[in-house]
Every structure is written in structure tokens, then in C-alpha cells.
Design a protein around this motif. Structure first.
Motif: not given
Length: 309
Positions: A72-78, A190-192, A247-261
Motif C-alpha cells: 500500500w505504501e506505493s499507492n496510499v490512495a488504494g 520512487t514517486n511523488a 534535474g527532475s529526471n534523476v528521480l521519478y516523481n509521478q503519482t505511480e511508482l516508477m523504477d529508477n535505473v
């Protein structure tokens, strides 16, 4: 004479009955006079038992389950039911009393309140036994304290395992080959929400016979650790992955979790060897406090206070 004897026995029986009724009447009078107090005590016992049950159930759910859903920590809304225990993907079971920092950092006071109901007030703190560091303060009151006006407060205490920092990615025992070597470490999400409660550091340490002098670490193709970071013989190299710097691309900051390479490059001899870690730490942790020992598991004390509001 026989008739008189029978009359005498009836008189004695009536007298005995009258004498027996006197203390019974006194007892009933005392009970009636104290009925309000008895009812209050019975009600207090019922409330106390209910509060104890709510406190124990809430503590067990938080510390022994991973919640629903388990990630749930990856999507608190759910979130349906919160839980703080790590989830073991291999066994598909929660690790009871072994807490996950991202869950601890994500849970809110209102989510815990929803587990027990609005008729109860509560205060929950999780603190290091060795250092006294508090990693969780949640409660009905803004300062997470116990309401001084509460008439009866239930206390539940548990010992849990916790690490101040979480190693979310690593590439260990990277050895030079004499030619440029590229290694892709395991990615980390990471996400927002994550970025609002955690900072992320790159931690690189040399472990070979000679210090690494030419290496780099990229996050999402953005170079965070550069070769010149090693020129002065610095070991370890610790760098904050700061979107304001890289820069903002260094860590993903979307609502959903995305994998940083994570990509590691090493150009050195076989005597050069290094380890690379990505550490997830509480927001605002300074670089001077970053160490691998922060990722060591230690004992923490979880204390929950519950009262009827």
C-alpha cells in the motif's frame, strides 16, 4: 396441651422469619442506595475491556501485518487497511514486528484513527531503544501526546525491529578489468509521495588494494557520482540525489511508482574494487550522518496509548 404446643411452634417460626428478614432488608436497602455506583463500576469495566481490545487489535494489525494491499505504501490512495511490517516476496508473508521504513514514513494519523474509530483517542510513538531516536509520532492530538483530560488510558507496548535507513539498490564487489566496465544495479522505485518523505543517497566505498580513482554512477542516465569525486582519495563517496541539483529526471516523481535505473561505470585494474549502495533515508538527513551502519537492524520500542473520548 398438644394444641398449645402447635401454636407455640407457629409463633416461634414467625418470629424467626421476622428476624431473618431484618438483615435481608438492610442488605437490599444498601444495594439500592449504592446501585448508581455499582452501575458506574460495571460500565467502567465494560469500557475498559473494550478499550483494551481495541488497543491490542490495532497494535497487532500495525506491527504484524503488511496491510491491505501488502504494498500500500506505493499507492496510499488504494489503502484499505494499514500495516507496517515488511513483506517477504519469497514466502509471500509479512515479517512480523520487522518494520519497513517506507511504510512507517507513509502512514498518517487519520489512517490509524480509522482503524479504531472516532470514539477513541490515541498516541503512537516508535523510538530507538539504544539512541532514543523517534521514527514515528502519530496521534489524535497534534503533538501526539496523551489527552490529560482522559479518565482512563490503556497502554500497549511492543518491541520491533527497524533500520534507520533502507538499502533500496546495491551493486557489490565490482572489480576492475583494465577496460571500461558497465554494471547495472537493481532499480529502485520512487514517486511523488516517496520523494516527499525520503531523501536518497549514493554511497560508494572502495574495498580493493588500491582506491578507486575513475568511476561514475548514473541514475536514469543522469551522472550523480563523477570520476573527479574520487580524485582526492575520498572513501566513501556520499552524494545526495537531489533533483534541484541534477534535474527532475534523476528521480521519478509521478503519482505511480516508477523504477529508477542505476548504472555503474568503473575503469580500473583488477586491484580496484568497490561497492555501490542507494540509501533511502528520512527527509532532511544530512550527508554527515550517512553510513552503512544506519541500515543495520536494531530494536525499537513501539508504545500505543488509547482512551475513550
Amino acid at each position: 396441651m398438644g394444641l398449645l404446643d402447635r401454636d407455640s411452634r407457629g409463633y416461634a417460626l414467625s418470629l424467626d422469619l421476622l428476624l431473618a428478614l431484618i438483615p435481608l432488608t438492610l442488605v437490599l436497602g444498601l444495594v439500592a442506595a449504592d446501585m448508581d455506583n455499582l452501575m458506574y463500576q460495571m460500565q467502567d469495566v465494560v469500557y475498559r475491556g473494550s478499550t483494551e481490545r481495541v488497543a491490542a487489535d490495532t497494535m497487532n494489525a500495525l506491527l504484524t501485518t503488511s496491510g491491505d494491499p501488502y504494498n500500500w505504501e506505493s499507492n496510499v490512495a488504494g489503502l484499505k487497511v494499514p500495516g507496517l511490517a515488511r513483506y517477504d516476496n519469497a514466502s509471500q508473508q509479512p515479517k512480523r514486528y520487522y518494520l519497513l521504513p517506507s511504510k512507517v514514513g507513509s502512514i498518517t494519523s487519520s489512517q490509524i484513527q480509522g482503524m479504531m474509530g472516532d470514539q477513541y483517542g490515541y498516541s503512537l510513538n516508535i523510538t530507538s531503544i539504544n539512541t532514543g531516536t523517534n521514527v514515528l509520532m502519530r496521534g489524535t492530538r497534534l503533538d501526539s501526546s496523551v489527552d490529560p483530560a482522559a479518565k482512563d488510558v490503556v497502554r500497549v507496548e511492543r518491541i520491533v525491529l527497524y533500520a534507520d535507513y533502507d538499502i533500496v539498490s546495491d551493486a557489490v564487489n565490482i572489480r576492475g578489468t583494465g577496460t571500461p566496465l558497465v554494471v547495472t544495479a537493481n532499480s529502485f522505485p520512487t514517486n511523488a509521495q516517496y520523494n516527499s518523505v525520503f531523501d536518497y543517497y549514493v554511497y560508494v566505498n572502495s574495498t580493493g588494494l588500491t582506491s578507486v580513482t575513475s568511476a561514475s554512477v548514473d541514475i536514469n542516465s543522469v551522472t550523480v557520482v563523477k570520476s573527479n569525486d574520487f580524485k582526492s582519495g575520498t572513501n566513501p563517496v556520499v552524494k545526495l540525489i537531489d533533483p534541484a541539483v541534477y534535474g527532475s529526471n534523476v528521480l521519478y516523481n509521478q503519482t505511480e511508482l516508477m523504477d529508477n535505473v542505476v548504472t555503474v561505470r568503473l575503469q580500473g585494474s583488477p586491484t580496484d574494487k568497490m561497492n555501490v549502495y542507494i540509501l533511502q533515508v528520512p527527509k532532511g538527513t544530512p550527508a554527515s550522518e550517512i553510513s552503512l551502519t544506519g541500515a543495520d537492524t536494531s530494536k525499537f520500542r513501539a508504545i500505543l496509548y488509547v482512551w475513550v473520548r
